[in-house]
Enzyme design. Sequence first.
Site, short mmCIF file in Angstrom:
data_model
loop_
_atom_site.label_atom_id
_atom_site.label_comp_id
_atom_site.label_asym_id
_atom_site.label_seq_id
_atom_site.Cartn_x
_atom_site.Cartn_y
_atom_site.Cartn_z
N LEU A 109 39.92 33.18 53.60
CA LEU A 109 40.77 34.06 52.81
C LEU A 109 39.87 35.16 52.24
CD1 LEU A 109 42.96 31.56 50.73
CD2 LEU A 109 43.63 32.80 52.78
N ASP A 110 40.40 36.35 52.09
CA ASP A 110 39.64 37.42 51.46
C ASP A 110 39.23 37.01 50.05
OD1 ASP A 110 40.11 38.93 53.73
OD2 ASP A 110 41.84 39.97 52.85
N LYS A 111 38.16 37.61 49.55
CA LYS A 111 37.64 37.29 48.22
C LYS A 111 38.73 37.28 47.16
CE LYS A 111 34.58 39.21 44.66
NZ LYS A 111 33.62 40.30 44.33
#
Length: 319
Positions: free
Chosen positions: A137-139
């Site tokens: 998942l993106d940050k």
Amino acid sequence: MSETVHRDARIPEAMAGQRFDQVAAEIFADFSRERLKGWIKSGDLTLDGARAKPKDKIYGGEQLVLTAVVEDELRFEPQAIDLDIVHEDAAVLVINKPGGLVVHPAAGNPDGTLLNAVLHHCPALASVPRAGIVHRLDKDTTGLMVVAKTLAAQTQLVEQLQARSVSREYDAIVTGVVTSGGRIEAPIGRHPKDRKRQAVTASGKPAVTHYRVTERFRNHTHVRCKLETGRTHQIRVHMAHQRFPLIGDSLYGGRLKLPPGADDDLKDLLRGFPRQALHARKLAFIHPESGQRLEFRAALPDDMLMLLDYLRDDHETMR
């Protein structure tokens, strides 16, 4: 500790024309590109039984065979970082990731990541590539992720991802009024001018996102997105491509649009929303050992709940 892995796979005809190392990275996605390139050069990863160069062209239908020793990921330091564990057993770990937590160490984020956290929680993951991480998942995206606790479980989960049998559904709050649900099929690849961004491009990889409307407001919409593929930034890129960028998305959001007549509290919230309004709400997969289908859900985080409340109040007030 180290472990010998053996994998084999036939390259789909659809991958014809790509480089050997690019194809290997997609088929054996649980290993890093650099590690696969090293195995190609050493002859541990062969093409139709013979050594080949990373840049060699693929024609489709070739057989990949990988036999290599996987060393422990000891270069990554275990760190005591709190984890919101939704489920854990001998084979898998399901985590509800908070916003602001990077998944894997990289330039600019050498530690303090989810990988460092899971190594501390389960030291045996040092012997599994990428500490068992099979998808990211993106940050600043919150929500559900699955981590494999054994090499066999990781291999099985990666195969499920490649077969598109893992179900992943997201909540997103977008700018603009979405009139109905739909299907976005648009290839995604690296942006031609900005390496930090992805873009819809003819040379990109196939990408499909399904979406449906959950709630409409005056100038925004709460949508549910279901991934058929899993490209980098896929939902963010696809929704922006449809001219419905996610609230708070600094890469793809474009110019901020405020609802006319909105009160100052809502305007301040929209101006200052600190991340893309995206949450991995549901995750389902086949357990790699029991064969049972598991499904997990994670409630919306507080920041998105508050944003929805403000948008709902504005919608009711201005009706």
